[in-house]
Design a protein around this motif. Structure first.
Motif, short mmCIF file in Angstrom:
data_model
loop_
_atom_site.label_atom_id
_atom_site.label_comp_id
_atom_site.label_asym_id
_atom_site.label_seq_id
_atom_site.Cartn_x
_atom_site.Cartn_y
_atom_site.Cartn_z
N ASP A 142 0.84 -1.19 0.00
CA ASP A 142 0.00 0.00 0.00
C ASP A 142 0.87 1.25 0.00
OD1 ASP A 142 -2.29 -1.52 0.08
OD2 ASP A 142 -2.45 -1.47 2.26
N LEU A 143 0.51 2.21 -0.84
CA LEU A 143 1.28 3.45 -0.92
C LEU A 143 0.86 4.45 0.14
CD1 LEU A 143 1.55 4.01 -4.78
CD2 LEU A 143 3.24 3.05 -3.23
N PHE A 144 -0.35 4.28 0.70
CA PHE A 144 -0.84 5.22 1.70
C PHE A 144 -1.40 4.44 2.89
CE2 PHE A 144 -0.92 7.39 -2.31
CZ PHE A 144 -0.36 8.62 -2.00
N LEU A 153 -4.85 17.03 17.37
CA LEU A 153 -3.93 16.73 16.29
C LEU A 153 -4.04 15.26 15.94
CD1 LEU A 153 -2.32 18.92 18.33
CD2 LEU A 153 -0.70 18.79 16.43
N VAL A 154 -4.05 14.97 14.65
CA VAL A 154 -4.07 13.60 14.17
C VAL A 154 -2.81 13.41 13.32
CG1 VAL A 154 -5.36 11.83 12.94
CG2 VAL A 154 -6.59 13.65 14.13
N TYR A 155 -1.99 12.42 13.69
CA TYR A 155 -0.70 12.22 13.05
C TYR A 155 -0.66 10.84 12.40
CZ TYR A 155 4.40 12.00 12.52
OH TYR A 155 5.67 11.88 12.01
N TYR A 156 -0.36 10.83 11.11
CA TYR A 156 -0.19 9.60 10.34
C TYR A 156 1.30 9.47 10.02
CZ TYR A 156 -5.25 10.08 9.60
OH TYR A 156 -6.62 10.22 9.78
N PRO A 157 2.07 8.71 10.82
CA PRO A 157 3.53 8.69 10.64
C PRO A 157 3.98 8.10 9.32
CG PRO A 157 2.83 7.05 12.26
CD PRO A 157 1.63 7.89 11.96
N ASN A 158 3.17 7.21 8.74
CA ASN A 158 3.55 6.55 7.49
C ASN A 158 2.48 6.75 6.43
OD1 ASN A 158 6.00 5.20 8.62
ND2 ASN A 158 4.48 4.16 9.88
N PHE A 159 1.94 7.96 6.36
CA PHE A 159 0.87 8.21 5.40
C PHE A 159 1.30 7.84 3.98
CE2 PHE A 159 -1.31 11.16 2.43
CZ PHE A 159 -2.59 10.66 2.58
N CYS A 160 2.50 8.28 3.58
CA CYS A 160 3.08 7.88 2.29
C CYS A 160 4.17 6.85 2.54
CB CYS A 160 3.71 9.08 1.58
SG CYS A 160 2.57 10.31 0.98
N ALA A 161 4.08 5.72 1.88
CA ALA A 161 5.16 4.75 1.94
C ALA A 161 6.43 5.37 1.35
CB ALA A 161 4.78 3.48 1.18
N LYS A 162 7.58 4.90 1.78
CA LYS A 162 8.85 5.54 1.39
C LYS A 162 9.03 5.67 -0.12
CE LYS A 162 13.81 5.64 2.38
NZ LYS A 162 14.19 5.95 0.99
N ALA A 175 6.87 8.56 -1.16
CA ALA A 175 7.37 9.80 -0.58
C ALA A 175 8.64 10.26 -1.29
CB ALA A 175 7.63 9.62 0.92
N ASP A 176 9.55 9.32 -1.59
CA ASP A 176 10.77 9.66 -2.33
C ASP A 176 10.44 10.24 -3.70
OD1 ASP A 176 12.24 8.67 -0.22
OD2 ASP A 176 12.77 6.78 -1.22
N LEU A 177 9.50 9.59 -4.40
CA LEU A 177 9.10 10.03 -5.73
C LEU A 177 8.50 11.44 -5.68
CD1 LEU A 177 8.85 9.10 -8.71
CD2 LEU A 177 6.54 8.32 -8.13
N LEU A 178 7.62 11.68 -4.71
CA LEU A 178 6.99 12.98 -4.57
C LEU A 178 8.02 14.07 -4.26
CD1 LEU A 178 3.73 12.16 -2.58
CD2 LEU A 178 3.83 13.38 -4.76
N LEU A 231 1.80 17.77 5.11
CA LEU A 231 2.55 16.59 4.66
C LEU A 231 4.03 16.92 4.63
CD1 LEU A 231 2.39 13.66 3.39
CD2 LEU A 231 2.53 14.84 1.19
N THR A 232 4.85 16.07 5.24
CA THR A 232 6.31 16.25 5.26
C THR A 232 6.97 15.27 4.31
OG1 THR A 232 6.47 17.14 7.50
CG2 THR A 232 8.38 15.97 6.68
N LEU A 233 7.90 15.79 3.51
CA LEU A 233 8.72 14.97 2.61
C LEU A 233 10.18 15.37 2.81
CD1 LEU A 233 6.54 15.41 -0.61
CD2 LEU A 233 6.58 13.39 0.87
N GLY A 234 11.06 14.40 2.88
CA GLY A 234 12.48 14.70 3.04
C GLY A 234 12.91 14.65 4.49
#
Length: 201
Positions: A2-4, A18-27, A30-33, A136-139
């Motif tokens: 699953d990607l999300f 606050l609602v936190y999804y630590p792995n909302f995007c699979a790596k 997330a890398d691609l984005l 959303l955090t990337l990087g």
């Protein structure tokens, strides 16, 4: 794979949720984005005025939206570009998981530890009385500090990880301030997408 992910953590605080999804995007996603947004975004660096002096904003920004409604903060007025397909698809997934609607996204590129965002609330009049913000955090992961405006002992920190999604629910922007602080550590780049809904002209 699953990607999300819908795996979440919920933090209830005085005047905030606050609602936190630590792995909302699979790596891989997330890398691609991250790589796509870093190279394809028309980043800008605006001037900000503090205590009568003009400085370069300590991060790069870009604004996308469904209309041409401007967004103003810290004496800066930005005019949105049209959503690219990858951000439009991402917006749809975040709307589904949050059960909220967003028509605008502000992107921030933090190039290193010197780039930051000082204490503030996302409470501009364009966002209405009690806005919901999805971030959303990337990087590079960065600490997200937040503190209550009146209750001094209410200070907290969340480490925003690569691919994570943080949703700040109403009425948090009324009662709390948040920041991404500077750090002297040698760190890499971070892209942050903050989805919001502009309701006023």
């Amino acid at each position: 794979m699953d990607l999300f992910s819908e795996e979440k953590q919920v933090l209830q605080l005085p005047g905030a949720e606050l609602v936190y999804y630590p792995n909302f995007c699979a790596k891989p996603e997330a890398d691609l984005l991250f790589n796509s947004l870093k190279t394809s975004t028309n980043w800008q660096e605006d001037d900000i005025k503090l205590f009568g002096k003009v400085y370069k904003q300590p991060r790069l920004t870009a604004l996308y939206g469904e209309s041409n409604k401007p967004y103003s903060y810290s004496s800066i007025t930005m005019y949105p570009q049209s959503f690219p397909e990858n951000i439009k698809s991402l917006k749809t997934k975040i709307e589904t998981i949050s059960q909220e609607k967003f028509n605008t996204v502000l992107l921030n590129l933090y190039r290193d530890g010197n780039d930051s965002n000082g204490w503030h609330a996302d409470n501009e009049k364009e966002l209405g009385k009690h806005p919901v913000i999805a971030s959303l955090t990337l990087g590079e992961e960065r600490p997200f500090h937040f503190k209550h405006r009146r209750i001094k002992e209410q200070r907290h920190k969340i480490i925003l990880e690569h691919g994570s999604l943080l949703i700040m629910k109403a009425p948090m922007q009324e009662h709390w301030l948040h920041q991404i602080a500077k750090t002297k550590r040698k760190i890499g780049e971070r892209i942050n997408l903050t989805f919001r809904n502009i309701i006023n002209n």
